[in-house]
Design a protein around this motif. Structure first.
Motif, PDB file in Angstrom:
ATOM      1  N   MET A 140       0.837  -1.186   0.000  1.00 26.68           N
ATOM      2  CA  MET A 140       0.000   0.000   0.000  1.00 26.68           C
ATOM      3  C   MET A 140       0.882   1.250   0.000  1.00 26.68           C
ATOM      4  O   MET A 140       1.927   1.295   0.628  1.00 26.68           O
ATOM      5  CB  MET A 140      -0.836  -0.053   1.276  1.00 26.68           C
ATOM      6  CG  MET A 140      -1.750   1.082   1.513  1.00 26.68           C
ATOM      7  SD  MET A 140      -2.550   0.844   3.126  1.00 26.68           S
ATOM      8  CE  MET A 140      -1.263   1.418   4.207  1.00 26.68           C
ATOM      9  N   ALA A 141       0.427   2.258  -0.751  1.00 26.46           N
ATOM     10  CA  ALA A 141       1.163   3.517  -0.756  1.00 26.46           C
ATOM     11  C   ALA A 141       0.592   4.429   0.316  1.00 26.46           C
ATOM     12  O   ALA A 141      -0.597   4.385   0.603  1.00 26.46           O
ATOM     13  CB  ALA A 141       1.040   4.190  -2.118  1.00 26.46           C
ATOM     14  N   LEU A 142       1.456   5.271   0.916  1.00 25.74           N
ATOM     15  CA  LEU A 142       1.014   6.109   2.030  1.00 25.74           C
ATOM     16  C   LEU A 142       1.281   7.561   1.741  1.00 25.74           C
ATOM     17  O   LEU A 142       2.376   7.941   1.326  1.00 25.74           O
ATOM     18  CB  LEU A 142       1.762   5.687   3.301  1.00 25.74           C
ATOM     19  CG  LEU A 142       1.467   6.502   4.550  1.00 25.74           C
ATOM     20  CD1 LEU A 142       0.041   6.299   5.014  1.00 25.74           C
ATOM     21  CD2 LEU A 142       2.460   6.137   5.662  1.00 25.74           C
ATOM     22  N   LEU A 143       0.252   8.389   1.924  1.00 26.12           N
ATOM     23  CA  LEU A 143       0.448   9.826   1.873  1.00 26.12           C
ATOM     24  C   LEU A 143       0.195  10.338   3.278  1.00 26.12           C
ATOM     25  O   LEU A 143      -0.904  10.242   3.791  1.00 26.12           O
ATOM     26  CB  LEU A 143      -0.525  10.472   0.896  1.00 26.12           C
ATOM     27  CG  LEU A 143      -0.207  11.946   0.674  1.00 26.12           C
ATOM     28  CD1 LEU A 143       0.274  12.160  -0.752  1.00 26.12           C
ATOM     29  CD2 LEU A 143      -1.389  12.826   0.962  1.00 26.12           C
ATOM     30  N   LEU A 144       1.275  10.807   3.921  1.00 22.14           N
ATOM     31  CA  LEU A 144       1.199  11.124   5.336  1.00 22.14           C
ATOM     32  C   LEU A 144       1.262  12.635   5.521  1.00 22.14           C
ATOM     33  O   LEU A 144       2.273  13.267   5.228  1.00 22.14           O
ATOM     34  CB  LEU A 144       2.378  10.449   6.047  1.00 22.14           C
ATOM     35  CG  LEU A 144       2.455  10.602   7.551  1.00 22.14           C
ATOM     36  CD1 LEU A 144       1.293   9.898   8.225  1.00 22.14           C
ATOM     37  CD2 LEU A 144       3.786  10.059   8.056  1.00 22.14           C
ATOM     38  N   VAL A 145       0.163  13.199   5.990  1.00 21.04           N
ATOM     39  CA  VAL A 145       0.119  14.645   6.230  1.00 21.04           C
ATOM     40  C   VAL A 145       0.426  14.884   7.686  1.00 21.04           C
ATOM     41  O   VAL A 145      -0.158  14.261   8.568  1.00 21.04           O
ATOM     42  CB  VAL A 145      -1.279  15.201   5.903  1.00 21.04           C
ATOM     43  CG1 VAL A 145      -1.379  16.656   6.318  1.00 21.04           C
ATOM     44  CG2 VAL A 145      -1.607  15.016   4.440  1.00 21.04           C
ATOM     45  N   THR A 146       1.389  15.772   7.972  1.00 21.93           N
ATOM     46  CA  THR A 146       1.722  16.031   9.374  1.00 21.93           C
ATOM     47  C   THR A 146       2.452  17.355   9.500  1.00 21.93           C
ATOM     48  O   THR A 146       3.012  17.865   8.532  1.00 21.93           O
ATOM     49  CB  THR A 146       2.595  14.897   9.941  1.00 21.93           C
ATOM     50  OG1 THR A 146       2.921  15.203  11.296  1.00 21.93           O
ATOM     51  CG2 THR A 146       3.871  14.725   9.161  1.00 21.93           C
TER      52      THR A 146
END
Ligand code: ATP
Ligand code: ATP
Ligand code: MG
Ligand code: MG
Lengths: 542, 540, 329, 319
Positions: free
Chosen positions: A218-224
């Protein structure tokens, strides 16, 4: 490694080109996202960072077509499945709906409210699963239990029957991730998935995400906004500023050698466990002494039986004149309860509080009121600590008015205080919602200072702010402490922040004081096992 | 079922179910003959309770006369009309087949004295020797002034001459009650029938079902046709719904009547333009007068000029309109209703025309030294008895023309009666009305003007608190006359005499206008009670 | 929960005592004399006195109240003429007007009122919720406006106007329905329902307005909540998002609204019963108030108080069952 | 660092010169067309009520004079002529059975209806808000006691009380005020519950804690900090209460305990007119439509006001 794969052109699952989002406002439009482009490969992880309001969430929502029902205007292209894939913006509502959850899923920031309070968690997951797979009830339930188990909920088969309020914040966040997993999406968009959580829980969640990525591709787009999190969990980073992507590259390169001044400033503002500290102040006499302080909350149980939770359990400590006492501990460890008792907002079940030579415990509210001017508090949530229906000037001047200061003088003082905390005094007749979080926090400090207290208690005063704002507020506190000769009790779950501001640190766990030591000593050689595990869980930059 | 067009024939009228749609119970608050207070035995009670005498069930003038019912004649007076003797017919039976005796009639009268069974007519207590102190038969005491020398004969001994006794003997208190079945207050749960119908079910204030009494036949009763096989009454309906149902007349409602609901002005306005509906209305008059009452013990109403001024100022046309116009009321200048039976003689003591004479009124007020008079007119808070706000405002407006300021004070249903019938609380001026218990002048005039009937502790209707020895003597003199035809002119003359003193201001006599269902027949009007007779109507 | 119910019960007792005491106080204050009404037209002082004695009205009002309470706890004796009958506890006494035991009067009429209000409750809840839902989903569009107009029209129309209009149209003019009469549910369920349609509608027209408004506001609020966004983001069909998740949140608070609205409902049910001639509690209230029939009024007050507290308790329990976060205290 | 501040700016801050709150509310309200329509109609109606004597004088009629000659006495007293006797003299026709002028009566009726409805609202809000505040703000005992009081208020047989008051209260006591009290005294339960709920949720906000820390007394906290937050919800509810009050007044008139004749109110007119709607539709339409218009106008206005008062109203939609 994933970086290379993407450059090979293989396996790009999401490709964003020239994305822009505009919100109509009054006379013009706010361009919240402005020409952002990036690619995301299968199994890859892209971190999106930037200060509050830079357009991170807006970007994330656009990827799932979640702006559809609003007034927002979305431009550019979002290609699911990489170049040549489906274009999200061009699809109809129903088609987009079918993509959501199945091919691209999202985890939101606040786990407290992201689940429906009325239904069992297992049902909520099963419902989502059924919507996409068409599985029958039983199969869907089995799947829900399976994914709950997968995200590490102990005894998943039983816990699936629980309702959200029976879960802790961390468990709820896991449940949300489980919901995302149920349909095995290609892409997971996580918007601040851990900012509401403790360091220890945060670490677990981040580990979980990494594990899933490795297992399922799975690809992850992590907003932080936490650069520590990015450095720990992402391969690449996209730095946003005022809707634009100012810098984009592999995490290590960007964090180690930022090209843009903005990125550099952002990095500089991050409190670090290894940063140099200014020398600690000389401690004075104890200003506040608590002895054996205990607080129980009665939790009404079923039938006539009632259980009591000990939120604070026999804590004894003193706060010395002129020092800053840091209080750390994970969520629910009793920090807030302890400091609220210190200032008399919450009556203690047992124990003694002596402030400035006077015993406060057992005093009726009326007798407490005069003492209170010497103890003020700054709260965690800047938005809820100011009355939304009073002007900020009034909010700052009110404590003075209560003390009988004439209105004119109170206003003048309020304006002077606004200036002192770095706000434009001309805006004293505005309302809180017209200010940013950081500005609101300054207002909270100004209000606390208006009565020239001896003790200032800051309960998570900077936790809701992004790093740069956080840095400014901490600096402000340091300044006013010197000016006013304040004694500060500083509560935070962020060990780096605590280290930066405190002279001594108290560590709480399940209501009990496990360690109280000078800051250098505590960080260099923690005496207690629990303190050690806390320190180990802190994500560090690069 | 029958076709609506066929003519009424008493021989073939039997069968079917008659429905009665009422606002309140057609049998009073209690279905106990001792407690019922209705003129001429009532519409529904007289279907179950036969009495010594009854009203004559014929159309027109003759309906105001008395006919024998259980008795063989309307009574034999003796001793200056102080003793009245009755003989029972042969073959009379209760609903269980036991024969009716004079003892049962005596028991029925006696039990109406029991304090447990309040209500009913007041006359027996006043008239029968020893009646004032008698407390009913339950404690074992008899009333000696009622004698039953044999099973067929009953004799009543009165304190004073009462020529009207046969009229009073129509009241349900004169119905036979078998002692063995008498449970006191519980008797009403199953009253024993002597009439054509017996009670099948009765729920107080809700419903009543009557079915045929097998021991009754037309051979023992010539006063009732009793056409329907079954009678079902529903109580507690609103006036608007009753009239709406009767005018729609669909289904069962085709065989329905009402015994207590008149057409409202609004409905009248609509019906008068619909010939089909107009056909199905019955118009009647019950001897009744609506008037303004004065309490002459209260200033300024002790001054006859003030009372006269008000009598002149009143606009009767407006008052009549307020209650629904000329089809529902007639302007009144006499206290007695305009029916021969009462001894009516037209007069107008203060002629002012239908719209009043404010100028004359002002003149009288000036004489009385009250040029800017302000008075408070008391009235009921609802218009159901035509003494409510509608009439009060009409009076208020008329008196304004004469320079009198009228303030209105409303009383609720419950308080209004209590307040006006107790001299201590009686208002100075208020709206009231009086109906006759039977159609002669006596019951119409005596309670209002006989000085010996001023009751200090309550129950007083001599509102003016008028006590004149000459008038009192005239009441006694007329009461000795047992022939109604001779008594009438004397009542008429007395009324005219009283009218000149402006003790009341008569406003209007109401007219009853009622709708009935499509299939209902023989709905002639009856001048005793102003309504059709349930014992005579047919649904076939 | 047991503790909760016990506490509720305790406060109920206090409430009922206070309420009936007020009724007796009011009775004492007004000039009406029930004996005059019992006695009939030609009643003299002596008779009035004997009726006063019979009804116990010759005693001071405090003694009368005390006897009332006594009757509730230990029962009372009552003379019927030939014999004396005993009314066992809880005895609400005998009606001044009809001599019937108050308890049986109320028991006789309760089914009618329950049929009316329970049926109407279902109807107005369903109507209110559906209209509110439609209105919220079409916020500020034509449908929303139309619903608003309809609802406010209902809200601004007294029941005696709307009820009469319904009667004239459906029974008088179109003849689709017979004029309502009350048929017990146990006799003939179909007739029961058919006869109650118009009374139900009458109450519904008025009461659903409140529900529509509140559902609309509630929906708009829940629709902006985070968990709704969650389900949308997971591609749940909109129908389900609204029908299952948004609606549930919007509806839960409505449970307690029914309890709060109880007073209004009572008055309107009373007017409806009077208009349609339904022999229910409302009609009894009007009658006995008009007749100053103190035992009946006091008995009805007790019943009403009991019903309110019951309604509130049930609402609280339901609320706690529906929303597990709520703890009863 | 200071360079960073300059660059980052304050994202949450409004552009310079943006209007203050009151002006914002007004501006939002003005751009809400239905709400403005509501304001206009309400204003017109209120003005008509205020200037009733003037308008009636313009028509040349008053509320009390009988015009018996305009009625058809034989037909129940229905007005002669079309539309219930509409003519140059009587703009909306006359009342059946009395012939009083309907236009004048409706105008004067508006005064009573508005006064009673608003007055009642004031009673309800005062009682409801004060008791709700006290229940939410006081301790458990206070809360429980007031809770029972609320039960009492909503369950007490109103009719009995209304009849009693009618008999007890002296004639000279102004009837509209009495009506406000009677209706108000029985219908504040909902407001109280609503306020209590709001207080309970607002009480835990940090700004209340801050106020306590500054030494403010409970009363000041209740009034300054909590009440303003609870008001918008209460306002919405008030918008429902207002028409309900007009209808309650009509109900009391229907039961014979309303305003004294010859005074008119819309409710009183409606309750006497009901049965006339086929014989003289105009008689029903005048008060009926007046009531409906007022109710609609006021609700639209209140809806708009609530939306405008919502500080987050401008962000509605997207998120
Ligand atoms: N629905 C909306 N209507 C108008 N403006 C909006 C809306 N949503 C977001 N904005 C604006 O768009 C900009 C970007 O907001 P966004 O929520 O994406 O920021 P963010 O980077 O996620 O901030 P944070 O770290 O505080 O979550 C902000 O200026 C915000 O005020
Ligand atoms: N009003 C209350 N009623 C019942 N339990 C409470 C209440 N306030 C706090 N608690 C409980 O007391 C414990 C300590 O809570 P507290 O708020 O002091 O923790 P904290 O350390 O400040 O946590 P956080 O970091 O999440 O703010 C928790 O278990 C909490 O659930
Ligand atoms: Mg965000
Ligand atoms: Mg905390």
């Amino acid at each position: 490694m994933t970086g290379e794969e993407r450059r090979d052109g293989r396996d790009v699952v999401l490709s964003v080109r020239d994305l822009s989002v505009e919100f109509p406002a009054g006379d013009g439009a706010i361009r919240a996202v402005d020409g952002v482009s990036f690619d995301l490969a299968a199994g890859g992880a892209l971190g999106v960072v930037g200060e509050s309001g830079s357009g991170k969430s807006t970007t994330a929502l656009a990827l799932l077509g979640l702006h559809r029902r609003s007034e927002a205007r979305v431009g550019g292209r979002i290609l699911l499945g990489g170049p040549g894939g489906v274009e999200v913006n061009a699809l109809g509502d129903e088609e987009v709906r079918r993509l959501r959850g199945r091919r691209i899923a999202m985890v939101f920031q606040d786990p407290m409210t992201a689940l429906d309070p009325y239904y069992r968690i297992g049902d909520q997951i099963a419902e989502v699963y059924r919507a996409h797979s068409g599985a029958d009830r039983r199969a869907a339930w089995a799947r829900a239990v399976e994914v709950l188990d997968r995200v590490g909920i102990p005894d998943a088969a039983r816990r699936a029957r629980a309702r959200p309020h029976e879960f802790s914040g961390g468990m709820r966040q896991r449940a949300l991730i489980a919901m995302a997993l149920a349909c095995e999406p290609e892409i997971l968009v996580a918007d601040e998935p851990t900012s509401a959580l403790d360091v220890t829980v945060q670490a677990q969640i981040l580990d979980l995400l990494a594990e899933l990525r490795a297992d399922t591709g799975m690809a992850l787009l992590l907003v932080t906004h936490d650069l520590g999190v990015v450095s720990r969990s992402a391969d690449e980073v996209l730095v946003m500023h005022r809707g634009r992507a100012v810098e984009h590259g592999p995490v290590r390169e960007v964090l180690r050698a930022p090209e843009q001044p903005y990125t550099r400033a952002l990095l500089d503002a991050v409190p670090r466990l290894d940063a140099p500290r200014t020398a600690r102040r000389e401690p004075g006499e104890p200003l506040l002494t608590v002895t054996d302080l205990t607080r129980e909350f009665r939790r009404p149980g079923r039938g006539l039986r009632r259980e009591a939770t000990r939120a604070v359990d026999g804590v004894s400590l003193d706060v010395r004149r002129g020092e800053t006492l840091g209080v750390v501990g994970e969520s629910g460890s009793g920090k807030t309860t302890l400091v609220r008792m210190m200032v008399g907002l919450l009556p203690a079940t047992s124990g003694r509080i002596v402030f400035d030579g006077e015993t406060l415990t057992g005093l009726p509210d009326r007798r407490l009121r005069p003492v209170r001017r010497d103890m003020q508090m700054v709260f965690q949530d800047p938005a809820s600590s100011l009355n939304p229906r009073r002007t900020v000037g009034d909010s700052i001047a009110d404590p003075l008015r209560v003390r009988g200061v004439p209105d004119g003088e109170a206003r003048r003082t309020a304006r002077a205080l606004m200036e002192r905390v770095g706000l434009d005094p001309a805006r004293h007749d505005r309302y809180p919602h017209e200010f940013s979080g950081g500005q609101c926090q300054r207002m909270g400090i100004a209000r606390a200072l208006s009565l020239r207290p001896k003790l200032l208690v800051c309960d998570e005063a900077v936790s809701a702010l992004d790093v740069s704002t956080q840095a400014q507020i901490l600096e402000l506190l340091r300044d006013v402490q010197e000016d006013y000769g304040l004694t500060i009790v500083f509560v935070s779950h962020d060990l780096a922040v605590i280290r930066q501001v405190s002279d001594r640190v108290a560590v709480l766990r399940a209501g009990a004081l496990v360690e109280l030591a000078d800051v250098e000593k505590l960080y260099a050689s923690p005496a207690h096992e629990y303190t050690r595990s806390l320190l180990a869980a802190v994500p560090v930059l690069a | 079922s029958s076709s609506a067009g066929s003519a009424f024939d008493p021989k073939s009228c039997q069968g079917g179910t008659l429905y009665i749609l009422n606002q309140t119970s057609a049998t009073d608050e209690h279905f106990d003959p001792a407690r019922i207070y209705t003129s001429g035995g009532g519409a529904v009670p007289s279907l179950v309770f036969r009495t010594l005498t009854t009203r004559k069930r014929v159309p027109g003038q003759a309906s105001t006369t008395v006919a024998p019912d259980l008795a063989t004649d309307t009574g034999t007076p003796s001793d200056d009309a102080k003793t009245w003797t009755y003989h029972l017919r042969d073959g009379l039976k209760f609903e269980d087949g036991t024969p009716i005796t004079s003892k049962d009639v005596k028991w029925g009268v006696e039990r109406s004295f029991a304090p447990e069974l309040p209500g009913g007519i007041p006359y027996l207590r006043d008239w029968l020797v020893g009646g004032a102190d008698y407390k009913g038969p339950y404690k074992g005491r008899e009333l000696d002034s009622i004698q039953t020398p044999d099973d067929k004969t009953i004799v009543f001994k009165l304190r004073k001459p009462e020529g009207d006794f046969p009229y009073v003997a129509t009241a349900t208190q004169f119905t036979p009650v078998p002692k063995a079945k008498d449970g006191g207050t519980a008797y009403e749960r199953h009253p024993v029938s002597s009439g054509p119908y017996k009670v099948q079910t009765h729920v107080q204030d809700k419903s009543l079902t009557l079915v045929r009494n097998p021991y009754w036949s037309r051979t023992v009763d010539d006063q009732r046709l009793a056409c329907p096989d079954r009678i079902e009454a529903t109580y507690g309906l609103s006036a608007a719904v009753i009239n709406q149902r009767l005018s729609t007349s669909a289904g069962k409602d085709a065989g329905a009547i009402t015994t207590d609901t008149d057409l409202s002005p609004a409905e009248l306005a609509r019906i008068s333009s619909d010939p089909n509906l107009k056909k199905r209305t019955v118009r009647g008059q019950f001897g009744y007068t609506n008037f303004i009452a004065f309490n002459t013990k209260v200033k300024p109403f002790d001054d006859v000029r003030v009372r006269e001024a008000i009598a002149y100022a009143v606009n009767r046309q407006a008052a009549v309109n307020a209650v629904g116009g000329s089809s529902l009321a007639k302007p009144a200048t006499t206290f007695l209703p305009d029916q021969a039976a009462f001894g009516y003689q037209p007069y107008d003591a203060f002629p002012a025309g239908p719209a009043g004479d404010p100028a004359k009124a002002k003149e009288l007020l000036a004489q009385a030294g009250q040029p800017n008079l302000t008075i408070t007119l008391a009235h009921r808070n609802g218009d159901s008895h035509q003494d409510g706000p509608a009439v009060a405002t009409a009076v208020q407006e008329a008196l304004k023309q004469a320079g009198i300021t009228v303030k209105l004070k409303a009383y609720d249903e419950a308080s209004y009666r209590s307040v006006q019938t107790k001299p201590a609380t009686e208002p100075g001026v208020f709206l009231s009305g009086w109906g006759a218990d039977w159609p002669t002048g006596g019951p119409f005039l005596a309670p209002i003007f006989d000085g010996r009937q001023i009751l200090k502790d309550g129950g007083n209707f001599n509102f003016a608190q008028y006590d004149d020895a000459k008038v009192n003597a005239e009441f006694d003199a007329i009461n000795k006359i047992s022939d109604p035809l001779q008594a009438r002119p004397r009542w008429g003359a007395l009324d005219a005499e009283l009218g000149r003193q402006a003790l009341t201001v008569p406003l209007f006599h109401p007219i009853y206008l009622r709708l009935y269902g499509k299939n209902v027949k023989n709905t002639y009007l009856d001048e005793w009670r102003g309504s059709y007779d349930v014992a005579m109507v047919s649904v076939k | 929960m047991t503790r909760y119910l016990l506490r509720r019960l305790g406060s109920l007792l206090v409430l009922l005592v206070v309420m009936t005491a007020i009724v007796y106080g009011i009775f004492y204050a007004i000039p009406a004399d029930p004996a005059v009404l019992v006695c009939g037209k030609g009643c003299d002082g002596g008779q009035l006195a004997s009726i006063h004695h019979k009804l116990g009205l010759d005693q001071p009002i405090t003694a009368q109240y005390w006897h009332f309470l006594e009757g509730l706890v230990v029962g009372r004796d009552y003379s019927s003429g030939p014999d004396v009958s005993h009314c066992a506890a809880p005895c609400l006494g005998y009606s001044f007007q009809t001599d019937l035991p108050v308890l049986s009067l109320i028991a006789q009429r309760l089914p009618v009122s329950l049929s009316l209000t329970a049926g109407a409750l279902v109807l107005w809840t369903v109507t209110g919720v559906s209209l509110g839902l439609v209105s919220a989903l079409r916020e500020r569009r034509l449908t929303d406006r139309l619903v608003t107009v309809f609802v406010l029209g209902g809200l601004g129309t007294p029941v005696f106007v709307s009820g009469l209009l319904l009667l004239m149209v459906f029974c008088g003019w179109l003849k689709w329905l017979d004029f309502p009469v009350y048929v017990p549910l146990t006799d003939d369920p179909v007739a029961w329902a058919r006869n109650l349609i118009l009374p139900w509608l009458t109450l519904t027209i008025l009461q659903s307005a409140i529900f529509t408004r509140l559902t609309r506001t509630g929906m708009l609020e829940t629709l902006s909540e985070d968990h709704i966004r969650t389900f949308r983001a997971y591609g749940l069909p909109e129908r389900r998002v609204i029908g299952r998740h948004a609606l549930r949140g919007a509806l839960t608070p409505l449970i307690s609204i029914n309890a709060v609205e109880f007073g209004t409902v009572l008055v309107n049910a009373m007017l409806t019963e009077t208009l349609f001639g339904l022999p229910g509690i409302g009609q009894l209230i009007v009658q006995s108030s008009n007749n100053v029939d103190l035992p009946v009024v006091a008995g009805l007050t007790l019943t009403a108080g009991l019903a309110v507290v019951l309604a509130n308790t049930v609402a609280d329990l339901l609320y706690a069952a529906v929303d597990r976060r709520v703890v009863l205290s | 660092m200071s360079e960073l501040v300059a660059e980052i700016g304050d994202p949450g801050a409004p552009a310079p010169g943006s209007p203050t709150r009151a002006r914002q509310v007004l501006r939002r309200l003005r751009s809400d067309r239905p709400a403005m329509a509501g304001v206009v109609v309400t204003t017109v109606l209120v003005l008509a009520a205020v200037f009733a004597p003037l308008l009636a004088a313009l028509e040349g009629q008053d509320t009390t004079t009988f015009h018996t000659q305009l009625l058809d006495s034989a037909r129940g007293g229905v007005p002669r002529g079309a539309l219930g006797g509409v003519s140059a003299d009587h703009w909306l026709g006359v009342e059946p059975t009395t012939g009083r002028d309907l236009f004048a009566r409706a105008l004067y009726g508006a005064r009573i209806s508005f006064t009673v409805a608003f007055g009642t609202l004031v009673v309800q809000l005062l009682l409801g808000v004060v008791i709700g505040l006290a229940a939410g703000f006081g301790g458990r005992l206070v809360d429980a006691t007031l809770g029972r009081l609320i039960d009492l208020a909503i369950s007490f047989p109103q009719l009995m009380f209304a009849i009693a008051l009618l008999a007890i209260v002296p004639q000279s006591f102004p009837r509209p005020v009495l009506l406000m009290l009677v209706i108000g005294l029985f219908n504040w339960g909902g407001t109280a519950r609503l306020t209590r709920g709001q207080v309970l949720s607002l009480k835990s906000r940090d700004y209340v804690a801050a106020a306590r820390l500054s030494g403010a007394a409970p009363a000041r906290i209740a009034l300054r900090e909590i009440l303003p937050g609870a008001l918008p919800q209460v306002l919405t509810y008030a918008a429902i209460l207002l028409p309900a009050n007009m209808v309650s007044e009509a109900g009391l008139s229907f039961l014979g305990v309303g305003v004294h004749p010859p005074t008119s109110s819309w409710g009183q007119m409606l309750s006497t007119a009901t049965t006339w709607f086929r014989a003289d539709p105009m008689y029903v339409l005048v008060p009926g439509l007046s009531l409906l218009t007022a109710v609609l106008a006021f609700t639209l206005f209140a809806d708009g006001l609530r939306a405008a008062l919502d500080p987050k109203a401008s962000l509605r939609g997207g998120r």
